[in-house]
Design an enzyme around this catalytic site. Sequence first.
Site, PDB file in Angstrom:
ATOM      1  N   SER A  44       0.761  -0.925  -0.146  1.00  0.00           N
ATOM      2  CA  SER A  44      -0.111  -0.049  -0.364  1.00  0.00           C
ATOM      3  C   SER A  44       0.912   1.637   0.076  1.00  0.00           C
ATOM      4  CB  SER A  44      -0.721  -0.034   1.325  1.00  0.00           C
ATOM      5  OG  SER A  44      -0.685   0.040   2.162  1.00  0.00           O
ATOM      6  N   GLY A  45       1.835   0.766  -0.610  1.00  0.00           N
ATOM      7  CA  GLY A  45       3.007   2.193  -1.061  1.00  0.00           C
ATOM      8  C   GLY A  45       2.642   3.133  -2.273  1.00  0.00           C
TER       9      GLY A  45
ATOM     10  N   LYS B  71      10.456   4.483  -0.858  1.00  0.00           N
ATOM     11  CA  LYS B  71      11.257   3.357  -0.668  1.00  0.00           C
ATOM     12  C   LYS B  71      12.583   3.196  -2.261  1.00  0.00           C
ATOM     13  CE  LYS B  71      11.681   1.927   2.873  1.00  0.00           C
ATOM     14  NZ  LYS B  71      13.000   2.334   4.661  1.00  0.00           N
TER      15      LYS B  71
ATOM     16  N   ALA C  26       3.336   6.490  -9.959  1.00  0.00           N
ATOM     17  CA  ALA C  26       2.991   6.270  -9.417  1.00  0.00           C
ATOM     18  C   ALA C  26       1.883   7.337  -8.993  1.00  0.00           C
ATOM     19  CB  ALA C  26       2.697   5.706  -8.244  1.00  0.00           C
TER      20      ALA C  26
ATOM     21  N   LYS D 121      16.279  -0.997 -15.450  1.00  0.00           N
ATOM     22  CA  LYS D 121      16.159   0.579 -15.928  1.00  0.00           C
ATOM     23  C   LYS D 121      16.025   1.517 -14.078  1.00  0.00           C
ATOM     24  CE  LYS D 121      11.850   1.649 -13.659  1.00  0.00           C
ATOM     25  NZ  LYS D 121      11.268   2.604 -12.907  1.00  0.00           N
TER      26      LYS D 121
ATOM     27  N   TRP E 221       2.981   3.096  -4.886  1.00  0.00           N
ATOM     28  CA  TRP E 221       2.651   2.087  -6.234  1.00  0.00           C
ATOM     29  C   TRP E 221       1.357   1.448  -5.680  1.00  0.00           C
ATOM     30  CZ3 TRP E 221       1.291   3.032 -10.950  1.00  0.00           C
ATOM     31  CH2 TRP E 221       1.029   1.705 -11.587  1.00  0.00           C
TER      32      TRP E 221
ATOM     33  N   ASN F 279      14.053   7.214  -8.396  1.00  0.00           N
ATOM     34  CA  ASN F 279      16.020   7.443  -8.235  1.00  0.00           C
ATOM     35  C   ASN F 279      16.847   8.435  -9.071  1.00  0.00           C
ATOM     36  OD1 ASN F 279      16.359   3.741  -7.380  1.00  0.00           O
ATOM     37  ND2 ASN F 279      13.993   3.908  -8.698  1.00  0.00           N
TER      38      ASN F 279
HETATM   39  N1  NAI Z   1       6.348   4.777  -6.778  1.00  0.00           N
HETATM   40  C1  NAI Z   1       6.127   4.459  -8.539  1.00  0.00           C
HETATM   41  O1  NAI Z   1       6.059   5.054  -9.189  1.00  0.00           O
HETATM   42  C2  NAI Z   1       6.246   3.150  -8.131  1.00  0.00           C
HETATM   43  C3  NAI Z   1       6.920   1.943  -7.925  1.00  0.00           C
HETATM   44  N2  NAI Z   1       6.821   1.358  -8.555  1.00  0.00           N
HETATM   45  C4  NAI Z   1       7.861  -0.058  -7.746  1.00  0.00           C
HETATM   46  O2  NAI Z   1       6.751  -0.579  -6.936  1.00  0.00           O
HETATM   47  C5  NAI Z   1       6.949  -1.501  -5.494  1.00  0.00           C
HETATM   48  C6  NAI Z   1       6.157  -0.567  -4.128  1.00  0.00           C
HETATM   49  O3  NAI Z   1       7.137   1.043  -4.608  1.00  0.00           O
HETATM   50  P1  NAI Z   1       5.781   1.708  -3.629  1.00  0.00           P
HETATM   51  O4  NAI Z   1       4.375   1.086  -3.346  1.00  0.00           O
HETATM   52  O5  NAI Z   1       6.280   2.894  -4.293  1.00  0.00           O
HETATM   53  O6  NAI Z   1       6.089   2.171  -2.110  1.00  0.00           O
HETATM   54  P2  NAI Z   1       7.005   2.982  -1.172  1.00  0.00           P
HETATM   55  O7  NAI Z   1       8.578   3.479  -1.924  1.00  0.00           O
HETATM   56  O8  NAI Z   1       5.852   3.509  -1.780  1.00  0.00           O
HETATM   57  O9  NAI Z   1       6.756   2.159   0.035  1.00  0.00           O
HETATM   58  C7  NAI Z   1       6.087   2.483   1.144  1.00  0.00           C
HETATM   59  C8  NAI Z   1       6.003   0.820   1.183  1.00  0.00           C
HETATM   60  O10 NAI Z   1       6.809   0.262   2.222  1.00  0.00           O
HETATM   61  C9  NAI Z   1       6.387  -0.439   3.146  1.00  0.00           C
HETATM   62  N3  NAI Z   1       7.410  -0.726   3.972  1.00  0.00           N
HETATM   63  C10 NAI Z   1       8.143   0.300   4.737  1.00  0.00           C
HETATM   64  N4  NAI Z   1       8.816  -0.159   5.713  1.00  0.00           N
HETATM   65  C11 NAI Z   1       8.607  -1.640   4.952  1.00  0.00           C
HETATM   66  C12 NAI Z   1       8.830  -3.589   5.770  1.00  0.00           C
HETATM   67  N5  NAI Z   1       9.793  -2.685   7.165  1.00  0.00           N
HETATM   68  N6  NAI Z   1       8.242  -4.441   6.119  1.00  0.00           N
HETATM   69  C13 NAI Z   1       6.849  -4.339   4.926  1.00  0.00           C
HETATM   70  N7  NAI Z   1       6.716  -3.616   4.023  1.00  0.00           N
HETATM   71  C14 NAI Z   1       7.141  -1.665   4.817  1.00  0.00           C
HETATM   72  C15 NAI Z   1       5.679   0.465   3.839  1.00  0.00           C
HETATM   73  O11 NAI Z   1       4.169  -0.133   4.368  1.00  0.00           O
HETATM   74  C16 NAI Z   1       4.605   1.028   2.061  1.00  0.00           C
HETATM   75  O12 NAI Z   1       3.114   0.536   1.357  1.00  0.00           O
HETATM   76  C17 NAI Z   1       8.521  -1.167  -5.821  1.00  0.00           C
HETATM   77  O13 NAI Z   1       9.017  -2.075  -6.532  1.00  0.00           O
HETATM   78  C18 NAI Z   1       8.268   0.323  -7.152  1.00  0.00           C
HETATM   79  O14 NAI Z   1      10.111   0.438  -8.185  1.00  0.00           O
HETATM   80  C19 NAI Z   1       6.695   0.512 -10.009  1.00  0.00           C
HETATM   81  C20 NAI Z   1       6.385   0.958 -10.660  1.00  0.00           C
HETATM   82  C21 NAI Z   1       5.811   2.237 -10.447  1.00  0.00           C
HETATM   83  O1  13P Z   2       8.812   2.701 -11.703  1.00  0.00           O
HETATM   84  C1  13P Z   2       8.771   3.334 -11.441  1.00  0.00           C
HETATM   85  C2  13P Z   2       7.991   4.753 -12.690  1.00  0.00           C
HETATM   86  O2  13P Z   2       7.547   3.318 -13.828  1.00  0.00           O
HETATM   87  C3  13P Z   2       8.370   4.879 -11.039  1.00  0.00           C
HETATM   88  O3  13P Z   2      10.733   4.945 -10.675  1.00  0.00           O
HETATM   89  P1  13P Z   2      11.004   5.420  -9.832  1.00  0.00           P
HETATM   90  O4  13P Z   2      10.952   4.202  -8.097  1.00  0.00           O
HETATM   91  O5  13P Z   2      12.155   6.296  -9.087  1.00  0.00           O
HETATM   92  O6  13P Z   2      10.470   6.466  -8.585  1.00  0.00           O
END
Ligand code: NAI
Ligand code: 13P
Length: 393
Positions: free
Chosen positions: A59-60, A347, A204, A255, A62, A321
């Site tokens: 629930s981050g 993260k 996201a 990437k 993305w 990043n």
């Molecule tokens: N944010 C974006 O724009 C995008 C992210 N992604 C990928 O999606 C995946 C998830 O990223 P986001 O949703 O952005 O997360 P985020 O970077 O927003 O991180 C927050 C999440 O991490 C969790 N968290 C923090 N500490 C924790 C722990 N000790 N144990 C378990 N969970 C913990 C939080 O509960 C929350 O759900 C990553 O691999 C990222 O590369 C992919 C496309 C876009």
């Molecule tokens: O994967 C992403 C967009 O598709 C997000 O990249 P960042 O984790 O660098 O923000």
Amino acid sequence: MSAQSTAPSTPDVARDFSDLEISSTVTSPAATRPSSPIPASLPPSPLPSGKHKIAVIGSGSWGSALAKIAAENAVKRNDEFHSEVRMWVREKIVNGKPLTHVINRTHLNSRYLPDIKLPRNLVATPHLKDVVKDATLIVFVVPHQFLHTVLGELSRPGVLHPGARAISAIKGVEVNGTDIETFASLIEGRVGTPCSALSGANIALEVALGQFCETTIGCPTHEDSLLWSAVFNAPTFRVSAVEDVNGVSLGGALKNIVALAAGFVDGLGLGGNTKAAILRIGLGEMTEFCLEFFEGSQRETFSNESAGIADLITTCYGGRNRKCAEEFVKSGSTFDVIEKKLLNGQKLQGTATAEEVHNFLRARKRVHAYPLFEKVYQIAFEGLPPKSLVRGL
Ligand SMILES: NC(=O)C1=CN([C@@H]2O[C@H](COP(=O)(O)OP(=O)(O)OC[C@H]3O[C@@H](n4cnc5c(N)ncnc54)[C@H](O)[C@@H]3O)[C@@H](O)[C@H]2O)C=CC1
Ligand SMILES: O=C(CO)COP(=O)(O)O
């Protein structure tokens, strides 16, 4: 899949699912690209009949954006899906209240995706077991650092529905000495559910705001691609499906290393020409890495798909990043300090991936074949001055 030898690539055409209607009993042959099959150790489990129940693990920013789309589609396609979609929220106190309560009362994830209204049928749930209870479609979207803990809990007997299908939207790789694995493969191996991959040019917040974009799903079978397209395809989130699970996974992971290089370029005050060169060289290394180590992966996933070139571009201009790497050059702080300062609990994925990929290439004695990946690693971890990024490339 585990690391394997080079395989020839065959071009094919990705499938667009904009006008999709799904059926859980589709049996037509795959219209998508060939790729690596589900490992022989996993006999394909029958997909449960009836309505599918969707669970989102993460629930981050993305996780919340993807859960929003899935929950909206669950209502629109109520003949195919249970309307309630559960999202695993690692409980946290925000302004004196548990985050799950905040999300379920206000329909806002004030911690990770503020100001975006979430659908009422999206239910924040603090216990993993409750999230996946009876779920047949499971979306994995935690930062990759935390996946092992999650899988430890989900791999206990009886926790997951035996016929469930999974998809990973996590960007990163798993390295063990001379072996490398995608997270789709890791999930499949640990919990025994066939696992697809979703990746694309998908910042996201932009997705959550409904700005038009595309994504790619890599699925082991045509049936999986129909299911996952139905979960995610939307007017502003256009899904195209390929069978190249590895290519889709690796595009998203690698990437992030190139995005660090793009951030170094910005931090050094270099211009668009240099960044374009970094993107071109980076795309080349991403493609060759995947073709060298993941049998059956497709060059076209990198050159034609949102999971390849398009994600590289958006991340190198608008991603976290890139932003943190620029700050690394300008401030001289460590990435750990910068992550805390700039990302507000989100993260960074690229530094860990750069280190994993470096360790793998060193174990395989192939570091010299990927000079950009190696430069990024040396700058981030070994004190190489950022200005030497382009020297000798
Ligand atoms: N944010 C974006 O724009 C995008 C992210 N992604 C990928 O999606 C995946 C998830 O990223 P986001 O949703 O952005 O997360 P985020 O970077 O927003 O991180 C927050 C999440 O991490 C969790 N968290 C923090 N500490 C924790 C722990 N000790 N144990 C378990 N969970 C913990 C939080 O509960 C929350 O759900 C990553 O691999 C990222 O590369 C992919 C496309 C876009
Ligand atoms: O994967 C992403 C967009 O598709 C997000 O990249 P960042 O984790 O660098 O923000």
